[in-house]
Design an enzyme around this catalytic site. Structure first.
Site, short mmCIF file in Angstrom:
data_model
loop_
_atom_site.label_atom_id
_atom_site.label_comp_id
_atom_site.label_asym_id
_atom_site.label_seq_id
_atom_site.Cartn_x
_atom_site.Cartn_y
_atom_site.Cartn_z
N THR A 111 -9.52 -6.29 -11.46
CA THR A 111 -10.13 -4.87 -11.40
C THR A 111 -9.11 -4.02 -11.62
O THR A 111 -7.84 -3.99 -11.35
CB THR A 111 -10.66 -4.47 -9.75
N TYR A 123 -0.95 -17.44 -2.59
CA TYR A 123 -1.96 -16.39 -2.77
C TYR A 123 -3.32 -17.10 -2.74
O TYR A 123 -4.41 -16.85 -1.83
CB TYR A 123 -1.92 -15.42 -3.66
N GLY A 156 0.77 -1.24 -0.14
CA GLY A 156 0.12 0.29 -0.13
C GLY A 156 0.95 1.35 0.02
O GLY A 156 2.02 1.19 0.31
N ASP A 207 0.76 -3.86 10.87
CA ASP A 207 0.60 -5.11 10.35
C ASP A 207 -0.55 -6.05 10.96
O ASP A 207 -0.52 -6.30 12.20
CB ASP A 207 1.94 -5.93 10.47
N LYS A 247 -6.29 -17.22 0.37
CA LYS A 247 -7.65 -16.83 0.15
C LYS A 247 -8.83 -17.92 0.44
O LYS A 247 -9.77 -17.60 1.01
CB LYS A 247 -7.93 -16.25 -1.18
N ALA A 262 -12.25 -9.73 1.57
CA ALA A 262 -11.81 -9.65 0.31
C ALA A 262 -11.20 -11.10 -0.03
O ALA A 262 -9.94 -11.14 0.23
CB ALA A 262 -11.00 -8.59 0.13
#
Ligand code: UDP
Length: 328
Positions: free
Chosen positions: A178, A148, A39, A59, A152, A117
């Protein structure tokens, strides 16, 4: 009525920062939490003067303490591009597992609603097309994308565990590709890669023969779907994305046309386990949320391109001028 409070983990990321904008606009107080490994403060610098916006540098795999009331927790913290999760494999696994556990524990303690998310990566390299929520996926747990994908999938399982065992009010969004302003130019994703290369006059790096497909959703559409999902009653995963599918080769050519760039195409090796197709079935989102995407690809791409032209790498150069790359 008192002001509702939302915690957004990964709030300084691409999606988190747009969610911060939306929730502030809806009258929420926003606590934005980020460890800033992927970020950026640049994404939220326009919000620092807002009285209802608070940034916490943390974190989320560490214990999360938030004083006072909390109405919703949106768990968006995670490296999210192939380059990022190759660079940060352990952090990716930790934020999906330990970070999700901390965020769920906080939501449970506060009686807050929780939204995870999740992503289309749960479907892996899908054998069912388009992907519907009841498809369980085709994931290689030990490939480079496994850190990843499996994080998820674990995060979804843990969210459902809290939902079932603790009766936590939880929501799971499965996000498909996106795009929009505040993506990072160098995060390795196709869209910023192609736009950056086109603006620099470098060859566009098409992986494989470019026949793999993706379906690109503009960020404001995605945020609207997430906002509706949070306020719905749907606890099971819901796809949010744009079903208009194209090949990566078509996409690269679209970027060339839009930028007017004379860059060539350079075909490179296809990364391991790169999904061959991806398109969301959004029948559920249409029915349950009354949602569907509105922004046309070319409109969204133009706004995104303008954003990249204003980034430090291009600001003040010829590439920053919209007509500079266009054919006369
Ligand atoms: N891709 C590409 N060139 C690039 C970056 C990506 O051809 O410079 C391809 C990538 O192999 C994938 C697609 O574009 O098939 C979308 O990649 P992205 O990283 O944007 O997201 P993914 O959907 O794979 O997570």
């Amino acid at each position: 009525m008192s002001t509702p409070v939302v915690l957004i983990t990964g709030g300084a990321g691409f999606l988190g920062s747009h969610l911060s904008d939306r929730f502030l606009a809806e009258g929420y107080e926003v606590i934005c939490m980020d460890n800033l490994i992927t970020g950026s403060l640049r994404n939220i610098e326009h919000l620092v003067t807002e009285a209802k916006f608070h940034f916490v540098h943390q974190d989320v795999t560490e214990f999360i303490h938030v004083p006072g009331r909390l109405d919703a927790v949106l768990h968006f913290a995670s490296p999210a591009s192939p380059i990022d999760y190759l660079n940060y494999p352990i952090q990716t696994l930790k934020v999906g597992s330990l970070g999700t556990h901390k965020a769920l524990g906080l939501a449970h303690a506060k009686g807050a609603r929780f939204l995870l998310a999740s992503t289309s990566e749960c479907y892996g390299d899908p054998l069912v097309h388009p992907q519907k929520e009841d498809y369980w996926g085709n994931v290689n747990p030990v490939g480079p994308r496994g850190v990843y994908d499996e994080a998820k999938r674990f995060a979804e399982a843990m969210t459902m565990g809290y939902h079932r065992y603790h009766a936590l009010e939880s929501r799971i969004v499965r996000i498909f590709n996106t795009y929009g302003p505040r993506m990072r130019l160098n995060d390795g994703r196709a869209l910023p890669a192609f736009m950056g290369q086109a603006l620099r006059g470098e060859p566009l790096t098409v992986f494989g023969d470019g026949s793999q497909t993706r379906s690109f959703c503009y960020v404001s559409d995605l945020v609207d779907g997430i906002y509706r999902l949070l306020h719905s009653d749907e606890a099971y995963p819901t796809n949010i994305g744009n079903p208009s599918e194209m090949t990566i080769l078509e996409f690269a050519k679209t970027v060339l046309e839009l930028t007017g760039s004379r860059s060539e195409l350079s075909f490179m090796d296809l990364p391991e386990d790169d999904p061959k197709v991806r398109q969301p079935d959004i029948g559920k989102a249409r029915k349950v949320l009354g949602w569907e995407p509105k922004v046309e690809l070319l409109d969204g791409l133009r706004v995104t391109l303008d954003y990249f032209r204003g980034c430090p790498e291009f600001a003040g150069t010829d590439a920053a001028t919209p007509t500079s790359g266009a054919e006369a």
